[in-house]
Design an enzyme around this catalytic site. Structure first.
Site, mmCIF file in Angstrom:
data_model
loop_
_atom_site.group_PDB
_atom_site.id
_atom_site.type_symbol
_atom_site.label_atom_id
_atom_site.label_comp_id
_atom_site.label_asym_id
_atom_site.label_seq_id
_atom_site.Cartn_x
_atom_site.Cartn_y
_atom_site.Cartn_z
ATOM 1 N N PHE A 141 0.850 -1.189 0.000
ATOM 2 C CA PHE A 141 0.000 0.000 0.000
ATOM 3 C C PHE A 141 0.887 1.240 0.000
ATOM 4 O O PHE A 141 1.641 1.468 0.939
ATOM 5 C CB PHE A 141 -0.957 0.066 1.199
ATOM 6 C CG PHE A 141 -1.857 1.272 1.111
ATOM 7 C CD1 PHE A 141 -3.001 1.249 0.325
ATOM 8 C CD2 PHE A 141 -1.524 2.458 1.741
ATOM 9 C CE1 PHE A 141 -3.807 2.380 0.191
ATOM 10 C CE2 PHE A 141 -2.330 3.598 1.606
ATOM 11 C CZ PHE A 141 -3.466 3.548 0.834
ATOM 12 N N ASP A 226 9.167 3.059 1.935
ATOM 13 C CA ASP A 226 8.005 3.866 2.311
ATOM 14 C C ASP A 226 7.777 3.665 3.807
ATOM 15 O O ASP A 226 7.248 2.640 4.233
ATOM 16 C CB ASP A 226 6.786 3.406 1.491
ATOM 17 C CG ASP A 226 5.507 4.136 1.892
ATOM 18 O OD1 ASP A 226 5.494 4.795 2.944
ATOM 19 O OD2 ASP A 226 4.517 4.011 1.145
ATOM 20 N N LYS A 255 2.409 11.264 7.051
ATOM 21 C CA LYS A 255 1.613 11.035 8.265
ATOM 22 C C LYS A 255 2.133 11.800 9.490
ATOM 23 O O LYS A 255 1.941 13.004 9.561
ATOM 24 C CB LYS A 255 1.483 9.528 8.506
ATOM 25 C CG LYS A 255 0.664 8.882 7.374
ATOM 26 C CD LYS A 255 -0.043 7.613 7.732
ATOM 27 C CE LYS A 255 -1.080 7.286 6.657
ATOM 28 N NZ LYS A 255 -0.795 6.075 5.908
#
Ligand SMILES: *Cc1c(COP(=O)(O)O)cnc(C)c1O
Length: 399
Positions: A141, A226, A255
């Protein structure tokens, strides 16, 4: 329930239907706690998918945001602002990278890394134009843009959204041999998550990232991690790659970089990689804006000043061990690192969603990921007492 129903009715009437939220309307958040419009209190064990590592409305981060809002909020990159240089300097010093390129959302930072890798392949590795290939992992993802869903292996993320961006090859996550076999002379990068968060909190075999590091160096390929979800303390290290001592060439953050108040993301690398971008090659109107940089700076300072990395390590270990002690007929496995924990429900008991709904009724907010796994990822500011309180509720639901 009257107010809750009213708010949800408006969302159902006017919002695109692209989410399936739990039926709670949050009015206020503070630290690890949130309060709904009915005045009920919940412990937030999702932390906005780890964007709230510093907790809700951390006073220092809010203070920095308000102070900056009193000066200037947006300049665009057409001009300089006071905050960007200082923030990127702090970010580079803390992470050990030479350069950073600020963006806003995680997906944008991933796109930035993909562009950097392709152009690096052309300019520095000599891969013919438009031939660069990037190896990704199955079950990944990395966001929701067309290019990113082009290399998703999740059918739902792709269905109807083609035609797709070419140039990606997917290999099984955690399989170093498959990774090695997929490398060709046109491979410019390997892109992976150190732990697949959305994929169900999947931890690869020990040594996998070290092997990836070795393969990338040997074949002159960029290793790109990531760490949008796993980074900035979540897994009990500043970055999850530290467990394997496998520092990537390109690190992607988002985030919690914005401290839970503002979207801030970044791609980090050596100067040699970042140099592929010249004026006009890439950009973002809001990337590097004063508000975001002020929030980002405070977000990084809070991680250091409150020892959030060490807290995540110690409390995460405790939390996981206590979860494992719960004698549950429903649980298949407890896994994770630091305060990124997945509890997988046995398939014969159905999905994890009803467990999340029951926990919500007991005052604990969490969300299922990949249908069968409950993810527990509270703010890293959580205390042991609050974990004990949560364990009581979790045990109640799992036994
Ligand atoms: C959340 C996430 C993204 C996407 O970030 P957005 O800010 O939602 O675009 C990318 N990669 C990982 C690992 C994530 O968890």
């Amino acid at each position: 329930m009257a107010r809750t129903d009213e708010f949800i009715r408006d969302v159902e009437l006017y919002s695109a239907n692209n989410y399936f939220p739990l039926p709670i309307v949050i009015e206020k958040g503070e630290g690890v706690w949130v309060y709904d419009v009915e005045g009920r209190k919940y412990l937030d064990m999702l932390s906005a998918y780890s964007a709230l590592n510093q907790g809700h409305r951390h006073p220092k981060i809010i203070g920095a945001l308000l102070e900056q809002a009193g000066k200037v909020t947006l300049t665009s990159r057409a001009f300089h602002n006071e905050t960007m240089g200082a923030f990127l300097k702090k970010l580079c010093q803390m992470t050990g990278y030479e350069k950073a390129l600020p963006m806003n959302t995680g997906a944008e930072a991933v796109e930035t890394a993909i562009k950097a890798a392709r152009k690096w392949g052309l300019l520095k590795k000599g891969v013919p134009e438009n031939q660069g290939e990037i190896i990704v992992c199955e079950n990944n993802f990395h966001g929701r843009t067309v290019t990113i869903v082009s290399f998703s292996t999740e059918e739902q993320y792709r269905y109807g959204f083609g035609p797709f961006t070419p140039g990606f090859t997917a290999v099984p996550f955690g399989d170093a041999d498959a990774l090695e076999q997929a490398i060709t002379e046109n491979t410019v990068a390997i892109l992976a998550e150190p732990i697949q968060g959305e994929g169900g909190v999947l931890v690869p075999p020990e040594g996998y990232l070290a092997k990836m590091r070795e393969l990338a160096s040997r074949h002159n390929v960029l290793m790109m991690l990531d760490e949008i979800q796993t980074g900035l303390g979540r897994t009990g290290r500043l970055f999850a790659y530290e467990y394997d001592d496998a520092k990537p060439d390109v690190l992607i953050l988002g985030k919690a970089l914005g401290g839970g108040v503002y979207p801030v993301s970044a791609m980090l690398s050596s100067a040699d990689v970042m140099d592929v971008f010249g004026p006009g090659d890439h950009g973002s109107t809001f990337g590097g804006n004063p508000l975001g940089c002020a929030a980002g700076m405070a977000a990084l300072q809070v991680i250091e000043e409150e020892s959030l990395v060490e807290r995540a390590f110690t409390l995460g270990k405790y939390f996981r061990e206590e979860l494992e002690k719960i004698q549950s007929p429903y649980v298949q496995e407890v896994r994770g690192k630091g305060l990124l924990i997945g509890v997988e429900i046995k398939k014969e008991h159905g999905t994890a969603r009803p467990f999340c709904e029951r926990l919500m009724k007991l005052g604990l907010l969490c969300k299922e990921t990949h249908d069968y796994t409950i993810r527990f990822a509270p703010p890293l500011t959580i205390t042991k007492d609050e974990i004990d309180w949560s364990l009581e509720k979790i045990a109640q639901v799992l036994t």
